[in-house]
Design an enzyme around this catalytic site. Structure first.
Site, short mmCIF file in Angstrom:
data_model
loop_
_atom_site.label_atom_id
_atom_site.label_comp_id
_atom_site.label_asym_id
_atom_site.label_seq_id
_atom_site.Cartn_x
_atom_site.Cartn_y
_atom_site.Cartn_z
N ASN A 13 0.82 -1.37 -0.06
CA ASN A 13 -0.11 -0.03 0.11
C ASN A 13 0.24 1.17 0.25
O ASN A 13 1.24 1.80 1.58
CB ASN A 13 -1.03 -0.28 1.35
CG ASN A 13 -2.34 1.31 1.15
OD1 ASN A 13 -1.55 1.97 0.47
ND2 ASN A 13 -2.29 1.33 2.59
N TRP A 14 0.68 2.54 -0.74
CA TRP A 14 2.12 3.41 -1.40
C TRP A 14 1.76 4.26 -0.69
O TRP A 14 2.29 5.22 -0.36
CB TRP A 14 2.60 3.32 -2.88
CG TRP A 14 3.03 2.26 -3.37
CD1 TRP A 14 3.87 0.81 -3.01
CD2 TRP A 14 3.67 1.50 -4.41
NE1 TRP A 14 3.60 0.22 -3.62
CE2 TRP A 14 4.02 0.25 -5.29
CE3 TRP A 14 3.23 2.90 -6.12
CZ2 TRP A 14 4.42 0.22 -6.11
CZ3 TRP A 14 3.78 2.25 -6.62
CH2 TRP A 14 4.36 0.81 -7.08
N LYS A 15 0.44 3.94 -0.27
CA LYS A 15 -0.36 5.54 0.39
C LYS A 15 -0.48 6.53 -0.37
O LYS A 15 -0.63 6.39 -1.74
CB LYS A 15 0.01 5.40 2.22
CG LYS A 15 -0.35 4.24 2.76
CD LYS A 15 0.48 4.54 4.29
CE LYS A 15 0.05 3.00 4.85
NZ LYS A 15 0.28 2.58 6.14
N HIS A 100 -9.05 0.59 5.35
CA HIS A 100 -7.92 1.26 6.06
C HIS A 100 -8.28 1.96 6.78
O HIS A 100 -8.76 3.10 6.79
CB HIS A 100 -7.15 1.69 4.54
CG HIS A 100 -5.29 1.18 5.47
ND1 HIS A 100 -5.42 2.66 6.72
CD2 HIS A 100 -4.96 0.42 4.70
CE1 HIS A 100 -4.03 2.30 6.76
NE2 HIS A 100 -3.68 1.18 6.08
N GLU A 102 -6.62 4.54 8.34
CA GLU A 102 -6.24 5.18 8.14
C GLU A 102 -7.34 6.24 7.31
O GLU A 102 -7.93 7.19 7.17
CB GLU A 102 -5.22 5.88 6.95
CG GLU A 102 -4.13 5.76 7.88
CD GLU A 102 -2.79 5.24 7.23
OE1 GLU A 102 -2.76 5.03 5.61
OE2 GLU A 102 -2.04 4.75 7.40
N GLU A 172 -4.93 -4.93 11.19
CA GLU A 172 -4.41 -4.14 10.53
C GLU A 172 -4.11 -3.06 11.95
O GLU A 172 -5.35 -2.82 11.94
CB GLU A 172 -4.29 -3.47 9.44
CG GLU A 172 -4.13 -3.80 8.03
CD GLU A 172 -3.38 -2.28 7.45
OE1 GLU A 172 -1.85 -2.70 6.57
OE2 GLU A 172 -3.47 -1.62 6.86
N GLY A 178 3.18 1.86 11.04
CA GLY A 178 3.50 3.47 11.22
C GLY A 178 4.41 3.50 11.79
O GLY A 178 5.16 4.82 11.56
N SER A 227 3.87 -2.28 10.22
CA SER A 227 5.41 -2.32 9.99
C SER A 227 6.21 -3.11 10.29
O SER A 227 7.14 -4.44 10.45
CB SER A 227 5.55 -2.06 12.33
OG SER A 227 5.06 -0.87 11.90
N GLY A 248 3.15 -1.02 4.47
CA GLY A 248 3.11 0.29 3.79
C GLY A 248 4.44 1.18 3.41
O GLY A 248 5.36 0.21 2.37
N GLY A 249 5.47 1.42 4.58
CA GLY A 249 7.15 2.00 4.47
C GLY A 249 7.54 0.99 4.15
O GLY A 249 8.14 1.12 3.00
P1 13P Z 1 3.63 0.18 7.63
O1 13P Z 1 3.52 -1.18 6.81
O2 13P Z 1 3.92 1.41 7.27
O3 13P Z 1 3.24 0.15 9.15
O4 13P Z 1 1.79 0.42 7.41
C1 13P Z 1 0.88 -0.87 7.15
C2 13P Z 1 -0.21 -0.20 6.17
O5 13P Z 1 -1.00 0.24 6.98
C3 13P Z 1 -0.32 -0.80 5.09
O6 13P Z 1 -2.51 -0.69 4.47
#
Ligand code: 13P
Length: 277
Positions: A13-15, A100, A102, A172, A178, A227, A248-249
Site C-alpha cells: 500500500n503505497w499510500k 483502511h 487511515e 491491521e 507506521g 510495520s 506500507g513503508g
Molecule cells: P506500515 O507497514 O508502514 O506500518 O503500514 C501498514 C499499512 O497501513 C498497510 O496498509
C-alpha cells in the site's frame, strides 16, 4: 478449497506517495526483480489513483497485480473527488483496499460505508481487501476482540455466503501502523484466526436453522499489516492463520519489498515453519 490452498498474498500500500514517474519506476523495478523468481505468491501494488495507469502498464504480463487504495460505492454521480468502481474496472485494476484505518480515522469511513463498498466491489468484480483493526486505546481497554468481531460482521452484512469467496481480510492493528511497533506474531495469528471464526459464526447464525454453513472462514486469505519489514516478516508469515502481509513503508522501495515477496514465496512453498494458534 482447503486452507492449504488459500492464496499467499503480499500487498504494498503505497499510500499518498509517488508521482507517476516514481511509481512507474518502482513498479518496473518490482517486475524486474520478480522475473528472476518462479512460483511467487500473489503480489499486489496499490499506488495512488493518479499513478494507476502507469503502474498497470508497467506490470502488464507480469506476476504483479494492481490495486486501488479506496473507492466510493456509488456507480457514478455527483460525488466530487470520489472514484467509482466502474472507473477502476475500466482500468483493469484487480484489487481495492477497503476500510483502511487511515480512511476510518481521517476521512469518516464507518463500518456501514465499509459494508457498502465491499458489496460494490463484489458487484463490480473487484477483489476487496477489507481492513480491520483496533486502536491502542481499544487494545489497552481489552476491547480488541469485540472491535474485530464487530468490524468483520458489519463488513459482511447482507453479503451472501456464495459471494464471500473473493474477499481478502487484513488485520491491521492501528497502533502498529507506521510506528515500528509490530504486533507479536502469535497475537497477530490469534486475531487472524478470530477473523476466520467470526466469519464462520456470522454465516452460521445468519443461516438460521439451515444446515451449518461450510467453514468459509478457512477459505479466505487473511493478511497482517503494521510495520512488516524484512527483519520480522518470516516470523509473522510462519504462522498458520497469516496468509500474507499488507505493507506500507517497506513497500516503497524494491530493496525493502523484495525480501517480503520472497518470504511469502517460502510460505507458499511450505518452507517457513508453521506455528499454530
Ligand atoms: P506500515 O507497514 O508502514 O506500518 O503500514 C501498514 C499499512 O497501513 C498497510 O496498509
Amino acid at each position: 478449497m482447503s486452507k492449504q490452498t488459500r492464496k499467499t498474498i503480499i500487498a504494498g500500500n503505497w499510500k499518498m506517495n509517488k508521482t507517476r514517474k516514481a511509481a512507474q519506476e518502482l513498479a518496473e523495478a518490482i517486475v524486474a526483480a520478480c522475473a528472476k523468481h518462479n512460483d511467487l505468491p500473489e503480489i499486489v501494488v496499490c499506488p495512488p489513483f493518479t499513478a494507476l495507469p502507469e503502474v498497470l502498464a508497467a506490470v502488464k504480463g507480469s506476476a504483479v497485480s494492481t490495486g486501488a487504495q479506496n473507492m466510493d460505492y456509488h456507480p457514478s454521480g455527483a460525488f466530487t473527488g470520489e472514484i467509482a468502481p466502474p472507473m477502476l474496472t475500466d482500468l483493469a485494476v484487480k484489487y481495492v483496499i477497503i476500510g483502511h484505518s487511515e480512511r476510518r480515522q481521517f476521512f469518516g469511513e464507518t463500518n456501514a460505508s465499509v459494508n457498502l463498498k465491499l458489496k460494490a466491489a463484489l458487484e463490480h468484480k473487484l477483489v476487496p481487501i477489507v481492513c480491520v483493526g483496533e486502536t491502542l486505546d481499544e487494545r489497552e481497554s481489552d476491547l480488541t476482540d469485540n472491535v474485530i468481531c464487530h468490524q468483520v460482521a458489519a463488513a459482511l452484512a447482507d453479503v451472501a455466503i456464495e459471494s464471500v469467496d473473493p474477499i481478502v481480510f487484513a488485520y491491521e492493528p492501528v497502533w502498529a501502523i507506521g510506528t515500528g511497533k509490530t504486533c507479536e506474531a502469535t497475537e497477530a495469528n490469534r486475531v487472524c484466526h478470530l477473523i476466520r471464526s467470526t466469519i464462520d459464526g456470522y454465516y452460521q447464525s445468519s443461516q438460521k436453522g439451515a444446515p451449518a454453513a461450510e467453514m468459509v472462514g478457512n477459505l479466505i486469505p487473511v493478511l497482517y499489516g503494521g510495520s512488516v519489514k524484512a527483519s520480522n516478516v518470516d516470523e509473522i508469515l510462519s504462522k498458520e492463520d497469516v496468509d500474507g502481509a499488507l505493507v506500507g513503508g517497506a513497500s516503497l522501495t524494491v530493496e525493502d519489498f523484495l525480501p517480503l515477496i520472497l518470504s511469502a514465496q517460502k510460505r507458499k512453498q511450505g518452507s517457513l515453519s508453521k506455528g499454530a494458534v
